[in-house]
Design a protein around this motif. Structure first.
Motif, PDB file in Angstrom:
ATOM      1  N   GLN A  49     -11.402  -5.835  -6.950  1.00  0.00           N
ATOM      2  CA  GLN A  49     -10.420  -4.603  -7.274  1.00  0.00           C
ATOM      3  C   GLN A  49     -11.232  -4.364  -9.315  1.00  0.00           C
ATOM      4  OE1 GLN A  49      -7.125  -7.806  -9.275  1.00  0.00           O
ATOM      5  NE2 GLN A  49      -7.122  -5.943 -11.142  1.00  0.00           N
ATOM      6  N   PRO A  51     -12.110  -3.702 -12.411  1.00  0.00           N
ATOM      7  CA  PRO A  51     -12.383  -4.838 -13.403  1.00  0.00           C
ATOM      8  C   PRO A  51     -11.577  -3.980 -14.663  1.00  0.00           C
ATOM      9  CG  PRO A  51     -14.805  -3.963 -13.360  1.00  0.00           C
ATOM     10  CD  PRO A  51     -14.113  -3.590 -11.887  1.00  0.00           C
ATOM     11  N   SER A  52     -11.696  -2.709 -14.165  1.00  0.00           N
ATOM     12  CA  SER A  52     -11.712  -2.362 -15.755  1.00  0.00           C
ATOM     13  C   SER A  52      -9.758  -1.542 -16.730  1.00  0.00           C
ATOM     14  CB  SER A  52     -11.997  -0.033 -16.258  1.00  0.00           C
ATOM     15  OG  SER A  52     -11.336   0.183 -14.518  1.00  0.00           O
ATOM     16  N   ASP A  53      -9.285  -2.215 -15.399  1.00  0.00           N
ATOM     17  CA  ASP A  53      -7.704  -2.400 -15.526  1.00  0.00           C
ATOM     18  C   ASP A  53      -6.825  -3.723 -14.273  1.00  0.00           C
ATOM     19  OD1 ASP A  53      -5.649  -1.712 -16.571  1.00  0.00           O
ATOM     20  OD2 ASP A  53      -5.282   0.565 -15.499  1.00  0.00           O
ATOM     21  N   PHE A  54      -5.621  -3.545 -15.413  1.00  0.00           N
ATOM     22  CA  PHE A  54      -5.202  -4.526 -14.184  1.00  0.00           C
ATOM     23  C   PHE A  54      -4.549  -3.716 -13.191  1.00  0.00           C
ATOM     24  CE2 PHE A  54      -4.116  -4.945 -18.765  1.00  0.00           C
ATOM     25  CZ  PHE A  54      -4.429  -6.536 -18.873  1.00  0.00           C
ATOM     26  N   ASN A 191      -3.726  -5.130 -23.227  1.00  0.00           N
ATOM     27  CA  ASN A 191      -5.421  -4.523 -23.649  1.00  0.00           C
ATOM     28  C   ASN A 191      -6.450  -5.183 -23.803  1.00  0.00           C
ATOM     29  OD1 ASN A 191      -4.029  -2.677 -21.301  1.00  0.00           O
ATOM     30  ND2 ASN A 191      -3.016  -1.770 -22.573  1.00  0.00           N
ATOM     31  N   LEU A 194      -7.751  -7.727 -22.071  1.00  0.00           N
ATOM     32  CA  LEU A 194      -8.492  -6.994 -21.506  1.00  0.00           C
ATOM     33  C   LEU A 194     -10.188  -6.566 -21.725  1.00  0.00           C
ATOM     34  CD1 LEU A 194      -8.954  -6.050 -18.470  1.00  0.00           C
ATOM     35  CD2 LEU A 194      -7.694  -3.405 -19.759  1.00  0.00           C
ATOM     36  N   ASN A 198     -13.021  -8.985 -21.323  1.00  0.00           N
ATOM     37  CA  ASN A 198     -13.918  -9.145 -19.640  1.00  0.00           C
ATOM     38  C   ASN A 198     -14.881  -9.223 -19.144  1.00  0.00           C
ATOM     39  OD1 ASN A 198     -12.673  -8.199 -17.420  1.00  0.00           O
ATOM     40  ND2 ASN A 198     -12.838  -6.314 -17.502  1.00  0.00           N
ATOM     41  N   TYR A 278      -3.431 -15.416 -11.170  1.00  0.00           N
ATOM     42  CA  TYR A 278      -4.189 -14.438 -11.181  1.00  0.00           C
ATOM     43  C   TYR A 278      -4.528 -14.226  -9.494  1.00  0.00           C
ATOM     44  CZ  TYR A 278      -4.884 -14.138 -16.322  1.00  0.00           C
ATOM     45  OH  TYR A 278      -5.804 -14.622 -17.619  1.00  0.00           O
ATOM     46  N   PHE A 354      -8.572  -9.191 -15.752  1.00  0.00           N
ATOM     47  CA  PHE A 354      -8.221  -7.373 -15.774  1.00  0.00           C
ATOM     48  C   PHE A 354      -7.067  -8.198 -14.073  1.00  0.00           C
ATOM     49  CE2 PHE A 354     -12.615  -9.080 -13.424  1.00  0.00           C
ATOM     50  CZ  PHE A 354     -11.946  -8.968 -11.816  1.00  0.00           C
TER      51      PHE A 354
END
Length: 380
Positions: A49, A51-54, A191, A194, A198, A278, A354
């Protein structure tokens, strides 16, 4: 679809020369009790996935669809529904255990090895059990009466040291009804989390202080309308703490607070916080079960797919639910270990803050809170 078939559908021009989805990947963390052609339980089914966003999905949460399918295939599932009378006796025993332990430690220095060990090993386990007792009671599964369930939750709250059972109820019912909806489901990281957490250090911080995130995040994300049960919870807890300190001194209360902190920190039981929702291994599965021995200490909360599919099935009958419909539960990934979930969450770059499924919030208007109340019994 089989692993080979899955890889044929992947555009490898995005993967810099890699020849398979396994190349350079972390080991697979989840397992499949009954491997299938779609998932052999060993291969990664998708790329890592971003890793910069959900993980934003447009699909409906999976539990309503599976619930309907199971009820069609196994209409006798309704016989498993209903409250469990033994719950109140388990709660009574654990509350008495905590009070007895606090009494025995009333003259022990709080920073002594004995005090800290007892707060972690006994208190952390017992208070985590009470967290999950309150979770069970939130679904009205200890008594037929809504008021009796709320009163038992307030009683179970006593050794936790701070009032939270009434607040937890509404937030948790919304977690079930509006699972994954950003700004509504307060189980989801924000956010801010995150951005700040992160990385490895952030994940260590998060897992160490999980209890504080679950305590304070809901207040920042979504407010509640207070009811008389919030007041009862507050007054009873403060009265209990006052009497405790006046009669036995501050150390028993310190023991309760330390127990609650350890229960939601780097404790084997708290692996379930991360294990439940998760996403792992390149999957888009947002709920995972765990079928190991720690369920004995935690009201079978590891049977989490089963619980979300049928929240009206009490903890003692969740294994029977799985056994009734193995074609639905034993063919999807689950976690083999709660403690290793914490370890892998910290060290594995493919999972982090994330790794949660989010959906755009639907237009509930002012009805989300009302809906949660109607689903959990009358609130006033």
């Amino acid at each position: 679809m089989a692993a080979g078939t899955t890889e044929k559908s992947i555009d490898f021009s995005y993967f810099g020369g890699a020849e398979s989805l396994q190349e350079g990947r972390s080991p697979r963390r989840t397992e499949v009790p009954w491997p299938t052609a779609e998932d052999d339980g060993k291969s990664h089914r998708g790329p890592p996935q971003d890793p910069s966003d959900f993980l934003w999905l447009m699909t409906e949460e999976p539990h309503r669809t599976r619930r309907m399918a199971i009820m069609k295939a196994h209409p006798e599932v309704t016989k498993l529904m209903g409250h469990e009378p033994i719950t109140k006796w388990v709660v009574l025993g654990v509350v008495m255990l905590q009070i007895a332990t606090a009494y025995l430690l009333r003259r022990t220095y709080p920073l002594s090895p004995l005090f800290i060990f007892c707060a972690y090993a006994i208190g952390g386990t017992a208070n985590h059990n009470l967290f999950l007792a309150i979770h069970e009671i939130t679904h009205n599964l200890a008594f037929k009466s809504v008021s009796a369930n709320k009163a038992l939750a307030i009683f179970a709250n006593l050794p936790i040291g701070v009032p939270y059972s009434a607040m937890f109820k509404r937030y948790h019912i919304e977690h079930h009804k509006f699972m994954g909806e950003d700004g509504v489901d307060t189980d989801l990281p924000t956010n801010v989390e995150l951005i700040l957490l992160n990385n490895v250090f952030g994940k260590v911080f998060f897992t160490t202080f999980q209890i504080l995130f679950y305590a304070f995040r809901p207040g920042f994300v979504r407010s509640q309308t207070l009811t008389r049960w919030h007041l009862y919870n507050l007054v009873v807890q403060l009265a209990f703490d006052y009497v405790l300190v006046k009669t036995l001194g501050p150390r028993p209360l310190i023991y309760f607070i330390m127990s609650s902190f350890f229960a939601g920190s780097l404790h084997p039981m708290s692996g379930h916080f991360i294990a439940e929702h998760y996403v792992w291994d390149g999957l888009q599965q947002e709920t995972y079960s765990y079928y190991g021995p720690l369920n004995i200490l935690g009201y079978n909360v590891g049977y989490h797919n089963e619980h979300h599919d049928f929240p009206s099935v009490a903890w003692t009958r969740l294994p029977a639910l799985r056994a009734l419909a193995p074609e639905f539960y034993d063919t999807i990934p689950s976690h083999p270990s709660w403690p290793m979930v914490i370890v892998n969450f910290i060290r594995d770059p493919e999972v982090g803050i994330f790794a949660r499924v989010k959906r755009k919030p639907k237009s509930h208007g002012g009805n989300a809170g009302q809906a949660s109340a109607s689903s959990s019994g009358h609130e006033d």
